[in-house]
Design a protein around this motif. Structure first.
Motif, PDB file in Angstrom:
ATOM      1  N   ILE A 107      -1.748 -36.338  28.747  1.00  0.00           N
ATOM      2  CA  ILE A 107      -1.310 -35.965  27.411  1.00  0.00           C
ATOM      3  C   ILE A 107      -0.116 -35.026  27.522  1.00  0.00           C
ATOM      4  N   ALA A 108       0.810 -35.193  26.607  1.00  0.00           N
ATOM      5  CA  ALA A 108       1.986 -34.319  26.543  1.00  0.00           C
ATOM      6  C   ALA A 108       2.239 -33.993  25.077  1.00  0.00           C
ATOM      7  N   PHE A 109       2.607 -32.765  24.806  1.00  0.00           N
ATOM      8  CA  PHE A 109       2.891 -32.354  23.436  1.00  0.00           C
ATOM      9  C   PHE A 109       3.725 -31.086  23.440  1.00  0.00           C
ATOM     10  N   GLU A 110       4.179 -30.713  22.257  1.00  0.00           N
ATOM     11  CA  GLU A 110       5.047 -29.553  22.084  1.00  0.00           C
ATOM     12  C   GLU A 110       4.290 -28.436  21.372  1.00  0.00           C
ATOM     13  N   LYS A 111       4.559 -27.208  21.804  1.00  0.00           N
ATOM     14  CA  LYS A 111       4.056 -26.004  21.130  1.00  0.00           C
ATOM     15  C   LYS A 111       5.266 -25.156  20.758  1.00  0.00           C
ATOM     16  N   ARG A 112       5.316 -24.712  19.512  1.00  0.00           N
ATOM     17  CA  ARG A 112       6.375 -23.797  19.071  1.00  0.00           C
ATOM     18  C   ARG A 112       5.767 -22.407  19.004  1.00  0.00           C
ATOM     19  N   CYS A 113       6.290 -21.520  19.820  1.00  0.00           N
ATOM     20  CA  CYS A 113       5.647 -20.224  20.046  1.00  0.00           C
ATOM     21  C   CYS A 113       6.563 -19.048  19.732  1.00  0.00           C
ATOM     22  N   ARG A 114       5.939 -17.957  19.376  1.00  0.00           N
ATOM     23  CA  ARG A 114       6.608 -16.657  19.277  1.00  0.00           C
ATOM     24  C   ARG A 114       5.759 -15.714  20.106  1.00  0.00           C
ATOM     25  N   ASN A 115       6.338 -15.225  21.205  1.00  0.00           N
ATOM     26  CA  ASN A 115       5.614 -14.416  22.187  1.00  0.00           C
ATOM     27  C   ASN A 115       5.943 -12.937  22.051  1.00  0.00           C
ATOM     28  N   TYR A 116       4.919 -12.128  22.232  1.00  0.00           N
ATOM     29  CA  TYR A 116       5.038 -10.677  22.175  1.00  0.00           C
ATOM     30  C   TYR A 116       4.350 -10.081  23.401  1.00  0.00           C
ATOM     31  N   ASP A 117       5.119  -9.420  24.255  1.00  0.00           N
ATOM     32  CA  ASP A 117       4.567  -8.699  25.408  1.00  0.00           C
ATOM     33  C   ASP A 117       4.449  -7.230  25.030  1.00  0.00           C
ATOM     34  N   PHE A 118       3.278  -6.647  25.247  1.00  0.00           N
ATOM     35  CA  PHE A 118       3.094  -5.232  24.939  1.00  0.00           C
ATOM     36  C   PHE A 118       1.920  -4.672  25.737  1.00  0.00           C
ATOM     37  N   GLU A 119       1.783  -3.364  25.695  1.00  0.00           N
ATOM     38  CA  GLU A 119       0.645  -2.709  26.319  1.00  0.00           C
ATOM     39  C   GLU A 119      -0.284  -2.223  25.219  1.00  0.00           C
ATOM     40  N   ALA A 120      -1.580  -2.442  25.418  1.00  0.00           N
ATOM     41  CA  ALA A 120      -2.596  -1.980  24.480  1.00  0.00           C
ATOM     42  C   ALA A 120      -3.872  -1.702  25.255  1.00  0.00           C
ATOM     43  N   ARG A 121      -4.514  -0.623  24.918  1.00  0.00           N
ATOM     44  CA  ARG A 121      -5.779  -0.248  25.558  1.00  0.00           C
ATOM     45  C   ARG A 121      -5.637  -0.188  27.083  1.00  0.00           C
ATOM     46  N   GLY A 122      -4.448   0.217  27.537  1.00  0.00           N
ATOM     47  CA  GLY A 122      -4.196   0.372  28.967  1.00  0.00           C
ATOM     48  C   GLY A 122      -3.963  -0.928  29.711  1.00  0.00           C
ATOM     49  N   THR A 128       0.645 -14.605  21.451  1.00  0.00           N
ATOM     50  CA  THR A 128       1.473 -15.764  21.154  1.00  0.00           C
ATOM     51  C   THR A 128       1.035 -16.373  19.831  1.00  0.00           C
ATOM     52  N   LEU A 129       1.963 -16.433  18.898  1.00  0.00           N
ATOM     53  CA  LEU A 129       1.740 -17.194  17.669  1.00  0.00           C
ATOM     54  C   LEU A 129       2.151 -18.625  17.967  1.00  0.00           C
ATOM     55  N   VAL A 130       1.273 -19.574  17.670  1.00  0.00           N
ATOM     56  CA  VAL A 130       1.462 -20.965  18.090  1.00  0.00           C
ATOM     57  C   VAL A 130       1.390 -21.909  16.895  1.00  0.00           C
ATOM     58  N   ARG A 131       2.363 -22.804  16.857  1.00  0.00           N
ATOM     59  CA  ARG A 131       2.318 -23.952  15.949  1.00  0.00           C
ATOM     60  C   ARG A 131       2.469 -25.194  16.819  1.00  0.00           C
ATOM     61  N   VAL A 132       1.562 -26.109  16.675  1.00  0.00           N
ATOM     62  CA  VAL A 132       1.664 -27.414  17.326  1.00  0.00           C
ATOM     63  C   VAL A 132       1.959 -28.399  16.206  1.00  0.00           C
ATOM     64  N   PRO A 133       3.132 -29.045  16.228  1.00  0.00           N
ATOM     65  CA  PRO A 133       3.510 -29.907  15.099  1.00  0.00           C
ATOM     66  C   PRO A 133       2.461 -30.940  14.707  1.00  0.00           C
ATOM     67  N   GLU A 134       1.651 -31.372  15.653  1.00  0.00           N
ATOM     68  CA  GLU A 134       0.657 -32.408  15.361  1.00  0.00           C
ATOM     69  C   GLU A 134      -0.652 -31.844  14.809  1.00  0.00           C
ATOM     70  N   ILE A 135      -0.784 -30.526  14.756  1.00  0.00           N
ATOM     71  CA  ILE A 135      -2.025 -29.887  14.315  1.00  0.00           C
ATOM     72  C   ILE A 135      -1.705 -28.997  13.122  1.00  0.00           C
ATOM     73  N   ASP A 136      -2.561 -29.001  12.145  1.00  0.00           N
ATOM     74  CA  ASP A 136      -2.364 -28.132  10.986  1.00  0.00           C
ATOM     75  C   ASP A 136      -2.656 -26.687  11.351  1.00  0.00           C
ATOM     76  N   GLY A 137      -1.849 -25.773  10.818  1.00  0.00           N
ATOM     77  CA  GLY A 137      -2.151 -24.357  10.927  1.00  0.00           C
ATOM     78  C   GLY A 137      -1.398 -23.632  12.017  1.00  0.00           C
ATOM     79  N   VAL A 138      -1.631 -22.334  12.030  1.00  0.00           N
ATOM     80  CA  VAL A 138      -1.041 -21.415  12.999  1.00  0.00           C
ATOM     81  C   VAL A 138      -2.184 -20.763  13.764  1.00  0.00           C
ATOM     82  N   PHE A 139      -1.968 -20.569  15.050  1.00  0.00           N
ATOM     83  CA  PHE A 139      -2.955 -19.929  15.904  1.00  0.00           C
ATOM     84  C   PHE A 139      -2.343 -18.689  16.531  1.00  0.00           C
ATOM     85  N   ILE A 140      -3.202 -17.770  16.944  1.00  0.00           N
ATOM     86  CA  ILE A 140      -2.771 -16.662  17.774  1.00  0.00           C
ATOM     87  C   ILE A 140      -3.610 -16.689  19.035  1.00  0.00           C
TER      88      ILE A 140
END
Length: 187
Positions: A107-122, A128-140
């Protein structure tokens, strides 16, 4: 290393809050992932809950490719897995090598992502906020890499940070993008 990761659906009513809280933590970077998953002809990797993937990441400043192997889940509740990843210079050569070794692209597909690198809780974390064009909705997806003996504590931290971002425990999902895309493509 274990990828201590949780994934959740981001409801439309919460999307602005989640985005604002992420932007307060780090500068996001937009990237498009081209993912190709491989398996043996008899599906042995999937049967063992393992993954073999080539991902080409198209970013604003560069395009890079990584080869990833994920072992079987070490935590059933979250689906966290051991992960081994390396950057590759020539994506087409690696695709040819895997096919030459008898693996097939399943299987092959595309993910459109917005990535955030940070430090939290040490911990270093990647959201990553994710949209897959073939799937409804947004994921984190929120992850941190840890040794196996740190997994429980790391997942507690990941849950806390998701809560800080406005994600409720009821929003968590273990649904795999590969399964959702397969289901969408089924006749």
């Amino acid at each position: 290393m274990i990828e201590a990761e949780l994934k959740a659906r981001v409801h439309a009513s919460a999307s602005e809050t989640v985005l604002r809280r992420l932007d307060e933590r780090a500068v996001g970077r937009a990237e498009v992932y081209q993912d190709t998953y491989y398996d043996t002809p008899d599906g042995a990797l999937e049967a063992r809950d393992e993954e073999l993937r080539i991902r080409t990441v198209h970013g604003q400043d560069e395009t890079r490719t990584v080869l990833t192997y994920k072992g079987a889940r070490v935590d059933e509740e979250t689906g966290s897995k051991p992960e081994h990843e390396t950057r590759v210079e020539d994506a087409e050569a690696v695709h040819a090598m895997l096919r030459g070794l008898g693996y097939l692209p399943v299987i092959a597909f595309e993910k459109r992502c917005r990535n955030y690198d940070f430090e939290a809780r040490g911990r270093r974390m990647l959201a990553t906020l994710v949209r897959v064009p073939e799937i409804d909705g947004v994921f984190i997806e929120l992850e941190t890499l840890v040794d196996e003996d740190e997994l429980a504590a790391a997942l507690t931290d990941v849950r806390a940070v998701l809560g800080d971002l406005g994600i409720d425990a009821d929003d968590l999902t273990r649904e795999l993008y590969t399964d959702a895309v397969r289901a969408r493509r089924a006749p």
